[in-house]
Each structure stands twice: as C-alpha cells, then as structure tokens.
Design a protein around this motif. Structure first.
Motif: not given
Length: 168
Positions: A147-155, A58-64, A66-73
């Motif tokens: 939608e909540l996306l938890a990250c470290t500050r660096d992410e 599942v982890r790669p799905e979450f990363v993908k 999150r990255e799509e949401a980051k790009t949108r943001f």
C-alpha cells in the motif's frame, strides 16, 4: 487507485440522478461505494469537473485512511517491523517485505541501486545520482502489492523521506 488502496476496495463515487443512486445502493455488493454521490445528469459534464466534484467527496476518505495507517505505523514503531531508513526500505521493497509505504512527495534522495546485489548508495547531488531512491522504493513496493501513501514531509508519521511498515 485499486493497487494503492490495498487491501480494501477503493472508494467509488456515483454520478447519477438520485433515483438511480438509490437503486444502485440497494443492489450493490461493492464495499467501497460511498453513500454520498454527485447528483444530476452528467452526460455533458467535463471529466475535469466530475473529478473535482468527486474529489471533494473522496478526499475525507483518503485522509481518514492515511491517518489510520499513520497511527498503526506509530504504534508499531517501538517494537514492530518498521523503518524510516531509505537504504533499509529500498532493500526491503526489493525483497517484497514492505506492507505499507509512506513516501514524501516533496523530498528527493539522490542515489543508486544495484538490484542484483541489493546495494543502495546515497549521493550528495542529483548530478552524481542514477535515480531518486524514494521513487525506487515506491516502484519496488508497488510491484509487490504494498500500500502506497503519498504525503508531504510534514504529513509523514516520522520526519523522513520514507516510512515503511514491513510484512515481516
């Protein structure tokens, strides 16, 4: 998981023998079912072990996601309804305006929030704080279906305790 994976269906990993996986995949109507699965009979497998095996799938799905949401943001950041300001984000979350909220799991913002007056106050120390404003933003946004996306500050998309995409 369902609420934090809005608006689509969260990923589902099967743990079963190969024959059953093929049958389930053929008959499925659940959009979140992943093609990869944990093969074998797992009646005696410890839940922690199943979780570890499922997480590798599942982890790669979450990363993908999150990255799509980051790009949108980041694409919306220049002219769309977004904010990285904790006070603005807490107030917007209280009003149900947050669509997507990135929260830095390694950052605390001590403060106080008066829900009735929508007043947010940051303070210097945890001793003077009633709450962690990052937690307040997350709880309020979650209650209104964000939608909540938890990250470290660096992410985080932007270097802040919170990054929010607003509905309006």
């Amino acid at each position: 998981l369902q609420r934090s994976w809005a608006p689509s269906q969260p990923p589902l990993v099967l743990a079963c023998v190969e024959r059953l996986s093929a049958i389930y995949h053929e008959a499925r109507d659940y959009q979140g079912l992943l093609d990869d699965f944990i093969t074998g009979n797992h009646e005696a497998t410890a839940p922690e072990d199943l979780h570890e095996k499922a997480w590798t799938i599942v982890r790669p799905e979450f990363v993908k996601h999150r990255e799509e949401a980051k790009t949108r943001f980041l694409n919306m950041r220049s002219d769309g309804p977004t904010s990285c300001d904790i006070e603005t984000v807490v107030q917007a979350a209280a009003d149900g305006r947050v669509r997507t909220l990135f929260i830095a799991t390694d950052v605390d913002v001590p403060g106080a929030f008066d829900m009735e007056n929508r007043h947010v106050q940051r303070v210097d120390s945890h001793e003077d704080a009633d709450v962690d404003l990052v937690d307040v933003a997350a709880q309020l946004a979650h209650k209104t279906g964000a939608e909540l996306l938890a990250c470290t500050r660096d992410e985080m998309p932007e270097p802040a305790a919170v990054n929010a995409e607003f509905r309006y």
